[in-house]
Design an enzyme around this catalytic site. Structure first.
Site, short mmCIF file in Angstrom:
data_model
loop_
_atom_site.label_atom_id
_atom_site.label_comp_id
_atom_site.label_asym_id
_atom_site.label_seq_id
_atom_site.Cartn_x
_atom_site.Cartn_y
_atom_site.Cartn_z
CB ALA A 212 1.18 14.44 -10.88
CD GLU B 88 5.92 8.68 -10.70
OE1 GLU B 88 6.39 7.69 -10.09
OE2 GLU B 88 6.18 9.85 -10.38
N1 CAA Z 1 -4.24 12.32 -7.63
C1 CAA Z 1 -5.56 12.60 -7.48
N2 CAA Z 1 -6.28 12.19 -6.42
C2 CAA Z 1 -5.65 11.48 -5.47
C3 CAA Z 1 -4.30 11.15 -5.56
C4 CAA Z 1 -3.57 11.60 -6.70
N3 CAA Z 1 -2.25 11.39 -6.87
N4 CAA Z 1 -3.96 10.43 -4.46
C5 CAA Z 1 -5.08 10.32 -3.73
N5 CAA Z 1 -6.10 10.95 -4.35
C6 CAA Z 1 -7.51 11.04 -3.92
C7 CAA Z 1 -8.21 9.72 -4.10
O1 CAA Z 1 -8.65 9.56 -5.42
C8 CAA Z 1 -9.32 9.87 -3.11
O2 CAA Z 1 -10.32 10.68 -3.68
P1 CAA Z 1 -11.90 10.31 -3.51
O3 CAA Z 1 -12.17 10.55 -2.04
O4 CAA Z 1 -12.58 11.29 -4.40
O5 CAA Z 1 -12.05 8.88 -3.91
C9 CAA Z 1 -8.69 10.65 -1.97
O6 CAA Z 1 -7.54 11.29 -2.52
C10 CAA Z 1 -8.22 9.75 -0.86
O7 CAA Z 1 -7.39 8.76 -1.41
P2 CAA Z 1 -7.34 7.26 -0.86
O8 CAA Z 1 -8.71 6.82 -0.50
O9 CAA Z 1 -6.60 6.45 -1.87
O10 CAA Z 1 -6.47 7.50 0.46
P3 CAA Z 1 -5.58 6.45 1.29
O11 CAA Z 1 -5.22 7.18 2.53
O12 CAA Z 1 -6.27 5.14 1.37
O13 CAA Z 1 -4.27 6.21 0.40
C11 CAA Z 1 -2.40 6.95 -0.95
C12 CAA Z 1 -3.34 7.26 0.23
C13 CAA Z 1 -1.52 5.73 -0.64
C14 CAA Z 1 -1.52 8.17 -1.13
C15 CAA Z 1 -3.23 6.64 -2.21
O14 CAA Z 1 -4.21 7.67 -2.36
C16 CAA Z 1 -2.44 6.58 -3.49
O15 CAA Z 1 -1.82 5.56 -3.77
N6 CAA Z 1 -2.48 7.67 -4.30
C17 CAA Z 1 -1.85 7.70 -5.62
C18 CAA Z 1 -0.32 7.70 -5.55
C19 CAA Z 1 0.25 7.75 -6.94
O16 CAA Z 1 0.08 6.85 -7.76
N7 CAA Z 1 1.02 8.84 -7.24
C20 CAA Z 1 1.66 9.04 -8.51
C21 CAA Z 1 0.89 10.05 -9.31
S1 CAA Z 1 1.55 10.28 -10.93
C22 CAA Z 1 2.85 11.39 -10.75
O17 CAA Z 1 3.15 11.84 -9.67
C23 CAA Z 1 3.53 11.80 -12.05
C24 CAA Z 1 4.80 12.59 -11.86
O18 CAA Z 1 5.87 12.03 -11.59
C25 CAA Z 1 4.86 14.03 -12.03
#
Ligand code: CAA
Length: 257
Positions: free
Chosen positions: A65, A131
């Site tokens: 998300a 999460e």
């Molecule tokens: N939401 C919003 N933005 C996100 C995102 C997310 N879930 N995941 C990545 N992005 C954005 C980052 O903020 C970043 O934006 P900026 O360029 O503006 O800084 C851009 O995407 C690139 O991200 P990274 O620099 O982190 O990219 P990476 O390739 O180094 O890493 C990744 C990739 C491992 C997927 C890492 O981005 C990450 O860990 N993302 C979050 C994963 C997460 O915690 N997901 C759970 C979300 S909560 C949920 O899903 C609730 C539910 O059950 C419904």
């Protein structure tokens, strides 16, 4: 300006929806949930489509998300925003769904894959429910689907730690149907989907309902439900065609009737 958050195409009876929001690692913003839901509804209503593939890019299926959209959301917003509607909408899709996963499938991205009927994964795929590291818990079915597929102990570890697992471990645990070499994941998923799409569509939809009922009901109720669906399948023209084709040693021509 970002373009459409999903792209759609069709390949031989298969509808393909691809998440296309690379700048946010395909994070599931309200716009993505809405566009994805609409694309799936359209394919589900199309008699020319026998199976749907949901895919991301080589690098990422979906990073979950959209955390930026979620941070300032109030309780009321959480109740009414598109993701609340999306999951039941996805569950209502009668056409089989194949998730084609390459790269990260995290949080809601992992849940999206788990909500599909089958998963084809690249060897580069990584699954996880991070999460807990954000102070929340999965909200798109992760705790329930992982517990059903993996059993309580394994699901508990993934949900409580947020540990990511690679495709090989996901396959060993029974989350994914098959693992492909890097670069072959989408074609392999479409190939599997095309195999399903060649089958008689009414029987396919009844079979999907029957298998899904196994998670919802006690065995005796599930067996009775399967029997009703079997009887419905017996009422179709396609089953007469399928049986006649077998006896006449020819290929069946299914018409979805
Ligand atoms: N939401 C919003 N933005 C996100 C995102 C997310 N879930 N995941 C990545 N992005 C954005 C980052 O903020 C970043 O934006 P900026 O360029 O503006 O800084 C851009 O995407 C690139 O991200 P990274 O620099 O982190 O990219 P990476 O390739 O180094 O890493 C990744 C990739 C491992 C997927 C890492 O981005 C990450 O860990 N993302 C979050 C994963 C997460 O915690 N997901 C759970 C979300 S909560 C949920 O899903 C609730 C539910 O059950 C419904």
């Amino acid at each position: 300006m970002a373009g459409e958050p999903v792209t759609v195409e069709t390949r031989g009876g298969v509808g393909i929806v691809r998440l296309d929001r690379p700048e946010a690692r395909n994070a599931l913003s309200p716009e993505v949930f809405e566009a994805l839901g609409e694309a799936i509804d359209r394919f589900d209503a199309d008699p020319g489509i026998g199976c749907i593939v949901i895919a991301g890019s080589d690098e990422v299926f979906a990073a979950g998300a959209d955390i930026k959209a979620m941070r300032d959301r109030s309780f009321q917003d959480a109740m009414t925003q598109p993701s609340a509607r999306f999951w039941p909408r996805l569950a209502a899709c009668r056409t089989p769904l194949v998730a084609a996963v390459s790269g990260f499938a995290l949080g809601g991205g992992c849940e999206l894959a788990l909500a599909c009927d089958m998963i084809v994964a690249s060897e580069t795929a990584e699954f996880g429910q991070p999460e807990i590291t954000l102070g929340i818990i999965p909200g798109g079915g992760g705790t329930q689907r992982l517990a059903r597929v993996l059993g309580k102990q394994q699901a508990m570890e993934l949900v409580l730690t947020g540990r990511r697992i690679r495709a090989a471990e996901a396959h060993e645990l029974g989350i994914v149907n098959r693992v492909t070499r890097e670069g072959e994941w989408l074609d392999a998923a479409v190939e599997l989907a095309q195999l399903v799409a060649r089958r008689p569509p009414i029987a396919v939809q009844l079979a999907k309902q029957a298998v899904l009922a196994a998670d919802e009901t006690a065995l005796s109720a599930g067996l009775a439900y399967e029997r009703r669906l079997f009887e419905l399948a017996m009422a179709t023209e396609d089953r007469v065609e399928g049986m006649s084709a077998f006896i006449e040693k020819r290929k069946p021509r299914f018409r979805g009737r």
